[in-house]
Write a protein that holds these residues in place. Structure first.
Motif, PDB file in Angstrom:
ATOM      1  N   ARG A 185      -0.191  -3.902  -7.830  1.00 37.43           N
ATOM      2  CA  ARG A 185      -0.055  -5.350  -8.045  1.00 37.43           C
ATOM      3  C   ARG A 185       1.279  -5.748  -8.667  1.00 37.43           C
ATOM      4  O   ARG A 185       1.787  -6.839  -8.406  1.00 37.43           O
ATOM      5  CB  ARG A 185      -1.230  -5.913  -8.843  1.00 37.43           C
ATOM      6  CG  ARG A 185      -1.208  -5.619 -10.319  1.00 37.43           C
ATOM      7  CD  ARG A 185      -2.485  -6.171 -10.904  1.00 37.43           C
ATOM      8  NE  ARG A 185      -2.698  -5.698 -12.233  1.00 37.43           N
ATOM      9  CZ  ARG A 185      -2.482  -6.430 -13.310  1.00 37.43           C
ATOM     10  NH1 ARG A 185      -2.047  -7.660 -13.197  1.00 37.43           N
ATOM     11  NH2 ARG A 185      -2.696  -5.922 -14.505  1.00 37.43           N
ATOM     12  N   HIS A 186       1.890  -4.852  -9.440  1.00 39.47           N
ATOM     13  CA  HIS A 186       3.172  -5.216 -10.056  1.00 39.47           C
ATOM     14  C   HIS A 186       4.321  -5.187  -9.058  1.00 39.47           C
ATOM     15  O   HIS A 186       5.374  -5.743  -9.306  1.00 39.47           O
ATOM     16  CB  HIS A 186       3.463  -4.297 -11.246  1.00 39.47           C
ATOM     17  CG  HIS A 186       2.399  -4.449 -12.296  1.00 39.47           C
ATOM     18  ND1 HIS A 186       2.239  -5.608 -13.017  1.00 39.47           N
ATOM     19  CD2 HIS A 186       1.409  -3.614 -12.681  1.00 39.47           C
ATOM     20  CE1 HIS A 186       1.199  -5.482 -13.820  1.00 39.47           C
ATOM     21  NE2 HIS A 186       0.677  -4.276 -13.637  1.00 39.47           N
ATOM     22  N   GLN A 187       4.066  -4.526  -7.929  1.00 36.08           N
ATOM     23  CA  GLN A 187       5.124  -4.515  -6.901  1.00 36.08           C
ATOM     24  C   GLN A 187       5.127  -5.819  -6.104  1.00 36.08           C
ATOM     25  O   GLN A 187       6.038  -6.082  -5.326  1.00 36.08           O
ATOM     26  CB  GLN A 187       4.896  -3.359  -5.913  1.00 36.08           C
ATOM     27  CG  GLN A 187       4.987  -1.994  -6.541  1.00 36.08           C
ATOM     28  CD  GLN A 187       4.319  -0.939  -5.659  1.00 36.08           C
ATOM     29  OE1 GLN A 187       3.956  -1.170  -4.520  1.00 36.08           O
ATOM     30  NE2 GLN A 187       4.130   0.249  -6.227  1.00 36.08           N
ATOM     31  N   ILE A 188       4.066  -6.601  -6.252  1.00 33.02           N
ATOM     32  CA  ILE A 188       3.993  -7.854  -5.484  1.00 33.02           C
ATOM     33  C   ILE A 188       4.675  -8.950  -6.306  1.00 33.02           C
ATOM     34  O   ILE A 188       4.130  -9.427  -7.299  1.00 33.02           O
ATOM     35  CB  ILE A 188       2.526  -8.195  -5.138  1.00 33.02           C
ATOM     36  CG1 ILE A 188       1.964  -7.071  -4.277  1.00 33.02           C
ATOM     37  CG2 ILE A 188       2.430  -9.568  -4.456  1.00 33.02           C
ATOM     38  CD1 ILE A 188       0.567  -7.247  -3.756  1.00 33.02           C
ATOM     39  N   ASN A 189       5.912  -9.285  -5.920  1.00 32.40           N
ATOM     40  CA  ASN A 189       6.646 -10.296  -6.681  1.00 32.40           C
ATOM     41  C   ASN A 189       6.257 -11.703  -6.224  1.00 32.40           C
ATOM     42  O   ASN A 189       5.438 -11.869  -5.317  1.00 32.40           O
ATOM     43  CB  ASN A 189       8.155 -10.057  -6.568  1.00 32.40           C
ATOM     44  CG  ASN A 189       8.608 -10.119  -5.110  1.00 32.40           C
ATOM     45  OD1 ASN A 189       7.935 -10.680  -4.260  1.00 32.40           O
ATOM     46  ND2 ASN A 189       9.763  -9.527  -4.835  1.00 32.40           N
ATOM     47  N   GLN A 190       6.867 -12.695  -6.879  1.00 31.12           N
ATOM     48  CA  GLN A 190       6.492 -14.092  -6.588  1.00 31.12           C
ATOM     49  C   GLN A 190       6.672 -14.468  -5.125  1.00 31.12           C
ATOM     50  O   GLN A 190       5.853 -15.153  -4.535  1.00 31.12           O
ATOM     51  CB  GLN A 190       7.380 -15.012  -7.426  1.00 31.12           C
ATOM     52  CG  GLN A 190       6.640 -15.533  -8.623  1.00 31.12           C
ATOM     53  CD  GLN A 190       7.463 -16.605  -9.316  1.00 31.12           C
ATOM     54  OE1 GLN A 190       8.627 -16.824  -8.999  1.00 31.12           O
ATOM     55  NE2 GLN A 190       6.854 -17.260 -10.274  1.00 31.12           N
ATOM     56  N   GLU A 191       7.788 -13.959  -4.588  1.00 36.30           N
ATOM     57  CA  GLU A 191       8.101 -14.312  -3.198  1.00 36.30           C
ATOM     58  C   GLU A 191       7.035 -13.749  -2.251  1.00 36.30           C
ATOM     59  O   GLU A 191       6.527 -14.427  -1.361  1.00 36.30           O
ATOM     60  CB  GLU A 191       9.477 -13.726  -2.853  1.00 36.30           C
ATOM     61  CG  GLU A 191      10.045 -14.227  -1.568  1.00 36.30           C
ATOM     62  CD  GLU A 191      11.256 -13.382  -1.159  1.00 36.30           C
ATOM     63  OE1 GLU A 191      11.590 -13.386   0.020  1.00 36.30           O
ATOM     64  OE2 GLU A 191      11.838 -12.694  -2.038  1.00 36.30           O
ATOM     65  N   LYS A 192       6.676 -12.489  -2.512  1.00 28.57           N
ATOM     66  CA  LYS A 192       5.656 -11.833  -1.679  1.00 28.57           C
ATOM     67  C   LYS A 192       4.307 -12.549  -1.841  1.00 28.57           C
ATOM     68  O   LYS A 192       3.566 -12.745  -0.859  1.00 28.57           O
ATOM     69  CB  LYS A 192       5.565 -10.356  -2.102  1.00 28.57           C
ATOM     70  CG  LYS A 192       4.449  -9.570  -1.477  1.00 28.57           C
ATOM     71  CD  LYS A 192       4.761  -9.182  -0.044  1.00 28.57           C
ATOM     72  CE  LYS A 192       3.549  -8.520   0.600  1.00 28.57           C
ATOM     73  NZ  LYS A 192       3.619  -8.443   2.037  1.00 28.57           N
ATOM     74  N   ALA A 193       4.010 -12.955  -3.081  1.00 30.74           N
ATOM     75  CA  ALA A 193       2.734 -13.639  -3.331  1.00 30.74           C
ATOM     76  C   ALA A 193       2.700 -14.974  -2.576  1.00 30.74           C
ATOM     77  O   ALA A 193       1.682 -15.326  -1.964  1.00 30.74           O
ATOM     78  CB  ALA A 193       2.543 -13.859  -4.827  1.00 30.74           C
ATOM     79  N   ALA A 194       3.830 -15.694  -2.589  1.00 35.86           N
ATOM     80  CA  ALA A 194       3.870 -16.989  -1.897  1.00 35.86           C
ATOM     81  C   ALA A 194       3.695 -16.780  -0.394  1.00 35.86           C
ATOM     82  O   ALA A 194       3.019 -17.556   0.289  1.00 35.86           O
ATOM     83  CB  ALA A 194       5.197 -17.683  -2.183  1.00 35.86           C
ATOM     84  N   GLN A 195       4.298 -15.709   0.089  1.00 38.05           N
ATOM     85  CA  GLN A 195       4.210 -15.403   1.524  1.00 38.05           C
ATOM     86  C   GLN A 195       2.756 -15.081   1.914  1.00 38.05           C
ATOM     87  O   GLN A 195       2.244 -15.550   2.925  1.00 38.05           O
ATOM     88  CB  GLN A 195       5.079 -14.186   1.775  1.00 38.05           C
ATOM     89  CG  GLN A 195       5.621 -14.048   3.151  1.00 38.05           C
ATOM     90  CD  GLN A 195       6.444 -12.774   3.214  1.00 38.05           C
ATOM     91  OE1 GLN A 195       6.000 -11.704   2.778  1.00 38.05           O
ATOM     92  NE2 GLN A 195       7.649 -12.880   3.737  1.00 38.05           N
TER      93      GLN A 195
END
Ligand code: DNO
Length: 386
Positions: free
Chosen positions: A164-174
């Motif tokens: 989960r820490h590898q998922i940054n904001q940009e990835k989460a928004a995507q």
């Protein structure tokens, strides 16, 4: 008599044109009036306008996909009867224009779901993929649904904590954008409205949703029978309950329940190998044999799953679905069918020049051309060998 080799066309705004479709070798077109909001009546003049465009390119509009079911019908809320009446009028209008095969789905809120629309394959092409850990991330950290531990295996939950820490904001928004997207031209749902729908469907549950589907099918039965319309339900994609939403068209048991619920020939199935193929325990040839006499339309594509149940869309003839077996059964069903069964290469890789273009996810021209070419070759080989 061969199957009708068909192709989905999103309409005049589709970057893949009717001439591209002709060049790909399809003769049938699968299309819908995506510009009309779900639940509103499809007027005859707009149906005729679309039909004329298709026929001017010397193609035939063979399947309407989809005539969407309004959420009021799926949840059977206070507006349900109004939307059922609209649906019946749309069916009559379509029939008056000569359109008699209709595809629909009964998936709550979201149409098909993936987490990655440009998964890179070793050969440089791109495919659609579903990753359970990413879906669980969306569920837990974006949707913020509680008590999700029952919805995922312990392996996926462990993986989620690790990744989960590898998922940054940009990835989460995507991720949010991809998961909340329905059919691209029909708009997305918001996280807030998804949360509200989850509550409604929690009350309805699987049995409730099945009853609502049976109510829908019964309510359109008379119109379909008078007009000679064949309805084809599209399986759930993926064929598992996701985000706590109930699923009722995911397996052999589900599909037999549906055809038996209103046991009349008009009540049929769109056999989608990619959707059903993502289910670990789905034996596709077996399912096709079981409901084959009600299959009036097929979506042919393949998937490769891993041990966690993640899957990506693979080459049409190469994956977990035994396409040769499926095609053999389809060819046989087609021989005994009163009218030829349309199939379409459902999705294709983004490849060659299409890597530089934007098309509807899964609906590139070249990837589907390759899929269609392989599938029609397979059909021809089977017919030739018969
Ligand atoms: C995805 C399609 C689905 C399908 C609908 C049918 O690519 O197969 O969107 O059209 O679920 O109602």
């Amino acid at each position: 008599m061969g199957l009708i080799q068909s192709w989905r066309w999103y309409g005049p705004n589709d970057p893949v044109s009717l001439w591209d479709i002709r060049q790909a070798g399809a003769t049938g077109v699968v299309s819908a009036l995506h510009q009309i909001p779900h639940g509103e009546i499809w007027p005859k003049d707009q149906i005729m306008e679309r039909k004329k465009l298709i026929e001017e390119a010397r193609l035939n509009w063979v399947v309407v996909e989809s005539l969407p079911i309004h959420e009021a019908i799926k949840t059977r809320n206070g507006d349900c009867e109004k939307y059922l009446e609209n649906y019946r009028i749309s069916l009559k209008n379509l029939s008056a224009c000569g359109l008699k095969t209709i595809c629909y789905n009964f998936m709550p809120v979201l149409d098909w779901t993936r987490t990655d629309l440009s998964f890179s394959l070793p050969n440089g092409a791109k495919a659609l993929r579903l990753d359970w850990v990413e879906l669980a991330y969306f569920d837990k950290y974006i949707l913020k649904r509680e008590n999700i531990q029952d919805a995922y295996s312990s392996e996926i939950l462990d993986e989620l904590e690790r990744r989960r820490h590898q998922i940054n904001q940009e990835k989460a928004a995507q991720l949010e954008e991809i998961i909340c997207m329905g059919v691209p031209t029909e708009g997305s749902v918001s996280v807030a409205s998804l949360r509200e729908s989850l509550e409604i469907y929690k009350e309805i549950g699987k049995d409730g949703l099945r009853n609502n589907l049976a109510h829908f099918i019964s309510s359109i039965a008379a119109v379909c029978e008078e007009e000679g319309i064949k309805m084809t339900i599209h399986p759930d994609d993926p064929p598992f309950p996701i985000l706590g939403l109930p699923r009722i068209a995911s397996s052999l048991e589900d599909l037999t329940w549906i055809v038996d619920a209103v046991d009349r020939p008009f009540n049929g199935v769109c056999f989608c190998t990619g959707s059903l193929g993502a289910g670990e325990s789905n034996d596709l040839p077996n399912i096709l044999e079981a409901v084959g006499n009600r299959v009036y339309f097929a979506h042919l594509r393949n998937v490769i799953k891993d041990s966690l149940g993640n899957f990506y869309e693979s080459d049409h003839l190469d994956g977990d679905v035994d396409m040769v077996k499926i095609m053999k059964i389809l060819v046989r069903l087609n021989q005994s069918s009163a009218s030829p069964i349309p199939f379409r290469p459902d999705h294709g890789h983004q490849m060659l020049d299409d890597l530089k273009k934007t098309t509807n996810p899964g609906y590139s021209g070249i990837g589907r051309l390759k899929g269609l070419a392989e599938l029609r070759g397979l059909e021809a080989g089977i017919l030739f060998g018969m």
